[in-house]
Design a protein around this motif. Structure first.
Motif, PDB file in Angstrom:
ATOM      1  N   LEU A   1      28.484 141.343  57.377  1.00 40.46           N
ATOM      2  CA  LEU A   1      27.361 140.324  57.026  1.00 40.46           C
ATOM      3  C   LEU A   1      27.302 140.690  55.567  1.00 40.46           C
ATOM      4  CD1 LEU A   1      24.744 141.317  59.510  1.00 40.46           C
ATOM      5  CD2 LEU A   1      26.145 139.182  59.443  1.00 40.46           C
ATOM      6  N   LEU A   2      27.509 141.907  54.718  1.00 38.06           N
ATOM      7  CA  LEU A   2      27.455 141.807  53.365  1.00 38.06           C
ATOM      8  C   LEU A   2      28.500 141.161  52.616  1.00 38.06           C
ATOM      9  CD1 LEU A   2      26.288 143.152  50.797  1.00 38.06           C
ATOM     10  CD2 LEU A   2      27.819 145.241  51.197  1.00 38.06           C
ATOM     11  N   PHE A   3      29.755 141.232  53.315  1.00 40.10           N
ATOM     12  CA  PHE A   3      30.833 140.562  52.633  1.00 40.10           C
ATOM     13  C   PHE A   3      30.882 138.950  53.006  1.00 40.10           C
ATOM     14  CE2 PHE A   3      32.061 144.528  51.365  1.00 40.10           C
ATOM     15  CZ  PHE A   3      33.107 144.354  50.265  1.00 40.10           C
ATOM     16  N   LEU A   4      30.215 138.719  54.173  1.00 39.57           N
ATOM     17  CA  LEU A   4      30.018 137.340  54.295  1.00 39.57           C
ATOM     18  C   LEU A   4      29.044 136.669  53.199  1.00 39.57           C
ATOM     19  CD1 LEU A   4      30.640 134.925  56.377  1.00 39.57           C
ATOM     20  CD2 LEU A   4      28.409 135.570  57.644  1.00 39.57           C
ATOM     21  N   LEU A   5      28.057 137.419  53.059  1.00 37.05           N
ATOM     22  CA  LEU A   5      27.108 136.741  51.872  1.00 37.05           C
ATOM     23  C   LEU A   5      28.021 136.574  50.431  1.00 37.05           C
ATOM     24  CD1 LEU A   5      23.930 138.707  52.708  1.00 37.05           C
ATOM     25  CD2 LEU A   5      24.373 136.433  53.161  1.00 37.05           C
TER      26      LEU A   5
ATOM     27  N   PHE B   1      30.108 133.620  50.641  1.00 34.27           N
ATOM     28  CA  PHE B   1      29.327 132.640  50.318  1.00 34.27           C
ATOM     29  C   PHE B   1      28.863 132.275  48.987  1.00 34.27           C
ATOM     30  CE2 PHE B   1      27.081 132.598  54.865  1.00 34.27           C
ATOM     31  CZ  PHE B   1      28.461 132.102  55.367  1.00 34.27           C
ATOM     32  N   PHE B   2      28.743 133.619  48.231  1.00 36.14           N
ATOM     33  CA  PHE B   2      28.373 133.491  46.606  1.00 36.14           C
ATOM     34  C   PHE B   2      29.624 132.893  46.142  1.00 36.14           C
ATOM     35  CE2 PHE B   2      28.594 135.477  42.640  1.00 36.14           C
ATOM     36  CZ  PHE B   2      27.447 134.900  42.027  1.00 36.14           C
ATOM     37  N   LEU B   3      30.886 133.451  46.417  1.00 37.46           N
ATOM     38  CA  LEU B   3      32.045 133.150  45.558  1.00 37.46           C
ATOM     39  C   LEU B   3      32.381 131.726  46.024  1.00 37.46           C
ATOM     40  CD1 LEU B   3      34.200 136.152  46.339  1.00 37.46           C
ATOM     41  CD2 LEU B   3      33.270 135.601  44.152  1.00 37.46           C
ATOM     42  N   ILE B   4      32.290 131.213  47.166  1.00 40.13           N
ATOM     43  CA  ILE B   4      32.593 129.733  47.392  1.00 40.13           C
ATOM     44  C   ILE B   4      31.614 129.063  46.838  1.00 40.13           C
ATOM     45  CG2 ILE B   4      32.571 128.019  49.336  1.00 40.13           C
ATOM     46  CD1 ILE B   4      33.806 130.195  51.042  1.00 40.13           C
ATOM     47  N   TRP B   5      30.240 129.262  46.535  1.00 38.35           N
ATOM     48  CA  TRP B   5      29.345 128.395  46.044  1.00 38.35           C
ATOM     49  C   TRP B   5      29.502 128.465  44.496  1.00 38.35           C
ATOM     50  CZ3 TRP B   5      25.610 130.320  42.140  1.00 38.35           C
ATOM     51  CH2 TRP B   5      24.911 129.327  41.897  1.00 38.35           C
ATOM     52  N   ARG B   6      30.118 129.373  43.819  1.00 39.01           N
ATOM     53  CA  ARG B   6      30.696 129.203  42.507  1.00 39.01           C
ATOM     54  C   ARG B   6      31.979 128.566  42.146  1.00 39.01           C
ATOM     55  NH1 ARG B   6      32.553 133.496  40.402  1.00 39.01           N
ATOM     56  NH2 ARG B   6      32.073 133.170  38.054  1.00 39.01           N
ATOM     57  N   THR B   7      32.661 128.200  43.356  1.00 33.19           N
ATOM     58  CA  THR B   7      33.766 127.639  43.149  1.00 33.19           C
ATOM     59  C   THR B   7      33.825 126.101  42.736  1.00 33.19           C
ATOM     60  OG1 THR B   7      34.963 128.704  45.001  1.00 33.19           O
ATOM     61  CG2 THR B   7      36.039 126.832  44.376  1.00 33.19           C
ATOM     62  N   PRO B   8      34.352 125.581  41.734  1.00 35.52           N
ATOM     63  CA  PRO B   8      34.249 123.999  41.368  1.00 35.52           C
ATOM     64  C   PRO B   8      34.717 123.233  42.504  1.00 35.52           C
ATOM     65  CG  PRO B   8      35.505 125.259  39.706  1.00 35.52           C
ATOM     66  CD  PRO B   8      35.276 126.220  41.046  1.00 35.52           C
ATOM     67  N   LYS B   9      33.682 122.212  42.817  1.00 32.72           N
ATOM     68  CA  LYS B   9      33.780 121.252  44.047  1.00 32.72           C
ATOM     69  C   LYS B   9      34.461 120.173  43.549  1.00 32.72           C
ATOM     70  CE  LYS B   9      31.843 124.484  46.880  1.00 32.72           C
ATOM     71  NZ  LYS B   9      31.358 125.393  45.829  1.00 32.72           N
TER      72      LYS B   9
ATOM     73  N   ILE C   1      37.154 137.666  55.645  1.00 33.11           N
ATOM     74  CA  ILE C   1      37.975 138.014  54.435  1.00 33.11           C
ATOM     75  C   ILE C   1      38.730 136.836  54.088  1.00 33.11           C
ATOM     76  CG2 ILE C   1      40.042 138.578  55.545  1.00 33.11           C
ATOM     77  CD1 ILE C   1      38.066 141.065  52.988  1.00 33.11           C
ATOM     78  N   THR C   2      38.872 135.987  54.938  1.00 41.21           N
ATOM     79  CA  THR C   2      39.553 134.801  54.452  1.00 41.21           C
ATOM     80  C   THR C   2      38.464 133.775  53.684  1.00 41.21           C
ATOM     81  OG1 THR C   2      40.781 134.658  56.802  1.00 41.21           O
ATOM     82  CG2 THR C   2      40.402 132.413  55.551  1.00 41.21           C
ATOM     83  N   LEU C   3      37.562 133.829  53.776  1.00 46.20           N
ATOM     84  CA  LEU C   3      36.225 133.225  52.943  1.00 46.20           C
ATOM     85  C   LEU C   3      36.293 133.818  51.658  1.00 46.20           C
ATOM     86  CD1 LEU C   3      33.273 132.792  55.653  1.00 46.20           C
ATOM     87  CD2 LEU C   3      34.963 130.872  54.537  1.00 46.20           C
ATOM     88  N   VAL C   4      36.403 135.254  51.548  1.00 46.00           N
ATOM     89  CA  VAL C   4      36.502 135.880  50.469  1.00 46.00           C
ATOM     90  C   VAL C   4      37.711 135.690  49.545  1.00 46.00           C
ATOM     91  CG1 VAL C   4      36.454 138.155  49.221  1.00 46.00           C
ATOM     92  CG2 VAL C   4      34.766 137.741  51.257  1.00 46.00           C
ATOM     93  N   GLY C   5      38.668 135.388  50.333  1.00 45.58           N
ATOM     94  CA  GLY C   5      40.016 135.062  49.601  1.00 45.58           C
ATOM     95  C   GLY C   5      40.031 133.787  49.095  1.00 45.58           C
TER      96      GLY C   5
END
Length: 360
Positions: free
Chosen positions: A345-349, A352-360, A287-291
């Protein structure tokens, strides 16, 4: 840790403690307002309500709402840093977004470790006392899976039947023990009741009759009482849906093994509950990664209110999916391990998708 890491860590800690305190306080106020009349009618004293009920309920409350508190803290801290362009300045100083995530993940890992220890070794004892208080003053007896016409397999040669078992006194009534030898009944022992002896950890059979089947005929003997070394334990006899929440991790493992050895049905339910207890603290990291993915993906109109609303919707669905999948594991349609792990596992994926979309 750098100065920025310590700054983020302390802000997360303060925000989590603040949200946690507010949620626990609200929970206690609502629970007391709902049960105050029942407490009064049943003669519960205020000191007893606090010492036996709420002090033992607070650890469970902390376990339940800690992931939510951490999630809100991550949304507030990361969202505020993004709105104030602090995150942009950090990236401009050459710090990657993944390095920016480190203090958040360290904090989530620390909370996960604390929750795992509490859930495995502290909360079970508190829950046990709370359940007894609820049974006494709130009439919330634990849901019994079975209490009458019990069949337990002692070993491959011995079977035990009990007409009724009283879990509070650890006493079974109308007991019959079958011993098999070479695919035939070799002995039957009937007893009016059996009592658990905690000092010797043995069962005592009261008013028993023994029938031994031999080639010459049936040999009958009777006695007033006799101790037996049955490996079936009291918790194997009267099971409830709350058993797992009263036991530490090592005790749960022994409990499940004992149920499997005894040949009882419905073992999938305690397995799902156990795996759920194991995975729940790790949901804090997920949930931290999702946040982080939600709060830093882009700057939203509406400010902090929209951010918190979006986050609460996400965690609501997180909890709903956990509750939807759990019955499939309890009924045996899904493997208990996968039933407990699938939502995480579902929310972990998703994270990952949300962080991938985050501008780096």
């Amino acid at each position: 840790m750098t100065r920025i890491d310590r700054f983020i860590f302390m802000r997360l800690l303060l925000a989590t403690l603040m949200v946690l305190g507010v949620l626990v306080f609200i929970f206690i106020v609502i629970d007391f307002s709902e049960n105050s009349d029942t407490f009064s009618d049943r003669g519960a004293e205020l000191s007893e309500i606090w010492s036996r009920y709420y002090l033992n309920y607070i650890p469970e409350m902390i376990r339940l709402v800690s992931p939510v508190a951490v999630f809100v803290a991550v949304l507030l801290v990361a969202g505020q840093m993004s709105e104030r362009l602090e995150l942009t300045a950090i990236k401009g100083a050459g710090v990657s977004f993944y390095r920016f995530m480190v203090p958040f993940l360290l904090f989530a890992t620390m909370v996960t470790g604390v929750l795992s220890y509490l859930d495995g070794f502290v909360i079970p004892g508190a829950n046990d006392e709370r359940f007894e208080f609820e049974r006494q003053y709130l009439a919330r007896g634990s849901d019994r899976i079975d209490r009458s016409r019990l069949f337990r397999q002692e070993n491959e040669h011995t079977m035990l039947t009990v007409n009724y078992f009283d879990s509070r006194s650890a006493m079974g009534y109308h007991v019959r023990i079958f011993r098999f030898e070479n695919d035939r009944v070799a002995e039957i022992v009937d007893a009016s009741r059996m009592e658990w002896q905690p000092e010797t950890e043995e069962w005592r059979l009261i008013r028993l009759e023994r029938r031994l089947f031999t080639d010459e005929g049936i040999v009958r003997t009777s006695s007033h009482q006799a101790d037996t070394t049955l490996t079936v334990l009291p918790q194997d006899m009267a099971r409830s849906t709350n058993d797992i929440y009263r036991l530490t991790y090592p005790e749960i493992i022994d409990y499940i093994r004992s149920l499997e050895r005894s040949g009882v049905g419905g073992v999938a339910l305690p397995k799902v509950q156990f795996f759920g207890k194991l995975f729940y603290p790790f949901g804090t990291i997920v949930i931290t990664l999702v946040g982080l993915g939600i709060s830093t993906s882009n700057r939203r109109k509406g400010g902090r209110g929209v951010l918190l609303g979006t986050g609460l919707i996400v965690i609501f669905f997180y909890l709903i999916i956990m509750k939807i999948i759990e019955p499939f594991g309890a009924s045996g349609q899904l493997d208990p391990l996968w039933a407990a792990a699938a939502p995480h596992l579902l929310f972990l994926l998703i994270s990952f998708f949300l962080i991938w979309r985050t501008p780096k």
